[in-house]
Each structure stands twice: as structure tokens, then as C-alpha cells.
Design a protein around this motif. Sequence first.
Motif, short mmCIF file in Angstrom:
data_model
loop_
_atom_site.label_atom_id
_atom_site.label_comp_id
_atom_site.label_asym_id
_atom_site.label_seq_id
_atom_site.Cartn_x
_atom_site.Cartn_y
_atom_site.Cartn_z
N ARG A 253 -4.29 -6.25 6.68
CA ARG A 253 -3.85 -5.76 5.34
C ARG A 253 -2.82 -6.90 5.49
O ARG A 253 -1.58 -6.65 5.97
CB ARG A 253 -3.86 -4.27 4.27
CG ARG A 253 -3.35 -5.22 3.50
CD ARG A 253 -3.72 -3.48 2.78
NE ARG A 253 -2.99 -2.06 3.59
CZ ARG A 253 -2.52 -1.42 3.43
NH1 ARG A 253 -2.97 -0.29 2.02
NH2 ARG A 253 -1.73 0.14 3.94
N CYS A 257 -0.52 -7.17 -0.22
CA CYS A 257 -1.54 -6.33 -0.23
C CYS A 257 -0.57 -4.63 -0.84
O CYS A 257 -1.22 -3.46 -1.71
CB CYS A 257 -2.60 -6.30 0.28
SG CYS A 257 -3.55 -7.64 -0.02
N CYS A 260 -0.61 -2.79 -3.67
CA CYS A 260 -0.65 -3.10 -5.49
C CYS A 260 -2.68 -2.54 -5.85
O CYS A 260 -3.30 -2.21 -5.10
CB CYS A 260 -1.31 -4.34 -4.90
SG CYS A 260 -2.09 -5.78 -6.22
N TYR A 263 -5.90 -3.49 -4.88
CA TYR A 263 -5.94 -3.07 -3.59
C TYR A 263 -6.68 -2.52 -3.43
O TYR A 263 -6.71 -1.29 -3.52
CB TYR A 263 -5.44 -3.43 -2.97
CG TYR A 263 -5.41 -3.25 -0.48
CD1 TYR A 263 -6.27 -4.12 -0.28
CD2 TYR A 263 -5.87 -2.49 -0.82
CE1 TYR A 263 -6.82 -3.92 0.64
CE2 TYR A 263 -5.41 -2.08 1.01
CZ TYR A 263 -6.52 -2.64 1.93
OH TYR A 263 -6.85 -2.51 3.15
N LEU A 273 -10.84 -5.87 3.92
CA LEU A 273 -9.29 -6.02 2.85
C LEU A 273 -10.69 -6.24 1.75
O LEU A 273 -11.43 -8.12 1.52
CB LEU A 273 -9.08 -8.06 3.65
CG LEU A 273 -8.41 -7.87 2.86
CD1 LEU A 273 -7.45 -7.06 1.77
CD2 LEU A 273 -7.70 -9.13 2.41
N CYS A 275 -10.51 -6.77 -2.70
CA CYS A 275 -9.46 -6.71 -3.80
C CYS A 275 -10.11 -6.57 -5.05
O CYS A 275 -11.26 -8.37 -5.05
CB CYS A 275 -8.60 -7.39 -3.47
SG CYS A 275 -7.42 -8.06 -4.71
N GLY A 281 -9.16 -11.85 0.46
CA GLY A 281 -7.71 -12.57 0.50
C GLY A 281 -6.87 -13.11 0.08
O GLY A 281 -7.42 -13.43 -0.61
N CYS A 287 1.52 -12.88 -2.78
CA CYS A 287 1.09 -12.71 -3.58
C CYS A 287 0.76 -13.02 -5.80
O CYS A 287 1.29 -12.20 -5.69
CB CYS A 287 -0.84 -11.67 -3.41
SG CYS A 287 -1.73 -11.87 -4.84
N ARG A 290 -0.40 -9.71 -7.51
CA ARG A 290 0.23 -8.40 -7.36
C ARG A 290 0.64 -7.78 -8.48
O ARG A 290 1.77 -8.34 -9.06
CB ARG A 290 1.29 -9.09 -6.23
CG ARG A 290 1.60 -7.34 -5.45
CD ARG A 290 2.75 -7.10 -4.19
NE ARG A 290 2.68 -6.15 -3.96
CZ ARG A 290 3.68 -4.48 -3.74
NH1 ARG A 290 4.21 -4.99 -4.91
NH2 ARG A 290 3.74 -3.67 -3.54
#
Length: 293
Positions: A253, A257, A260, A263, A273, A275, A281, A287, A290
Motif C-alpha cells: 500500500r 493511501c 484515505c 481506500y 490494493l 480503491c 493504485g 494522489c 486523496r
Amino acid sequence: MRSQTEKNMLPEQLQRIIGYFLEEATENLYLIEQGLLNLQNTVENPERIHQLIRSAHSLKGGSAMLGFSSIQRTAHRLEDYLKILRECPLRVDRRLESLLLQIFDTLSGMMQQISRTFGLNQEIANQMMLRVEPVFEELNSHLRLLIPTRITIRATTNDQVYILSGYCQSFARFSLAIAESFDFLGGVITRQEQETLNQRMTIDVQLQSNTTLETIRSSIEFAGGIIGTVQTQRGFSLFTGQEYPMHQMPIERPKTCIGCCYYYGRTDGGYFLNCTVHPSGPKEENCRDRETN
């Protein structure tokens, strides 16, 4: 009611900030409207649908900063619907397009109020929210008819864990049929979860050691499922009490993440992973999508 941000600003500062917000919001609303008017083309273009999601996300963030909670909530819900359209295969119809445009019209109407008065009358905003609430309810029901249920089945045997992903047409029918199929194989369903709005079903099943991947796939297809991808990961056998070797390294991860709200990966000798925004990812180290609760 004013937000703390507004209370800390002088009137000139507040007007200037609202002016910046209106300028950006006008551009975002234009992009959203154009995308919704050509919705089928939009959902078939990953870059285009992501642009609309980003526009709704920007509206949500800017309105939250200024305390325009009605715009924030409406933009947030529109963003969620756009993400569903990006993630789930469907054929756009006129009703879907019309319902989404009605939500857009509500956002646009609120923005026009701000443009005229540099504020949002709470009574008018509440009336708009009352009028649009049945649209949200109708859209939820309509999406359940259009979107096939996304299924993820984690099938564990003595020496393998298979992660089978695909679709089925009905929560209820598939749930009953797959339970019967796995029971016939001597399997035990250890977890079954459903997300109604996002049309997702997740099933964990422990199967006998001699159960092959082809048998598992056939059982799922017989129950009405369509399998798109199969992965192999390590796991823990309930029958033998032993952990077996890993056939595919789990994805670590990323730090971005952590915390977040999008996630929802879980530990299983590593991380799956998962999301809602970036299933495989994030593309960037930090990101842009996020968001914490």
C-alpha cells in the motif's frame, strides 16, 4: 450560516475568494454539462469521465471551504455517481442522462444565487435540496437496473487462493445460486458482503483441497456469473491449519493511501490494493484524489 473560514475573513477578502471560487466553478460546471450532454461518449472515454469527476470534486472542495454545504453535498453525490459510471459497464439511456442533468441544474441554480448575491440564502438552498432529493432516489433505483453486480469471489483450497472477479445480473438470484453451487462442492462460505448502491458482492469461500480452478469457474458461471479475471494469492487453510506459499506478491500500500477514505484494502499476508478511485493504485506518489474523513 457562515463557516469559520468566512468568519475569519474581512468582507473584501471574502468577496475576492468567492470571486475566485465562482470563476473556477463556472469552468467546472461547463465541463460537467458538456460531459452529461454526451454521456455515452463520456463514459466510454476514461480521460473524459475522470475530468468530470475532478470537476465535481473541485466544486465539492471549494464549496466546503466557503461553507456552502448544500453545494458541497450535491457535488459530492454527483461525484459518487460519476465514479460509479467510470467503474461499472452500462449502456446510457435517456432517463439516466435526464436525472444526472437535473442534479446538474440544481448545482447550477445554487451557483447562480451565489453569483448574484455573493452568498447563498439557506432557505432557498433548502428548497432546492428538497426538490432534488427525489431525483437522487430515482437515480439510485435506476442505476440498480442498469448496472450489473460486480462480484469478487475469494476461493481458498489447501494449496491455492483464487481471486475471481466479474459480474452477475442480480444480487438475490446469484446469491442463492452460488450458495447452492458451493454447497454441492462441499465448500463453506465464510463471508458474504453486499454494497447496494455500488452494486458489489464479495464472497469468501473455503473449498476442499481437490477443487480445481476450472471447477470453481464452472460453478460461478452455472450460478449466472461472468468471470473476467483470476488472480492467485497466498492464504490460510481452515482444513489443514497451515499457511501455504505465495503465488503472486501482494501490492504494498502506498503511503498516500494511508487514512484515505477511498481506500478499502485489507491485510492478508500483505495488502490487496483496492480503491474506489484507483483500483490498481494511484498513478502519482501524492494522489490528488486523496481525501480523509
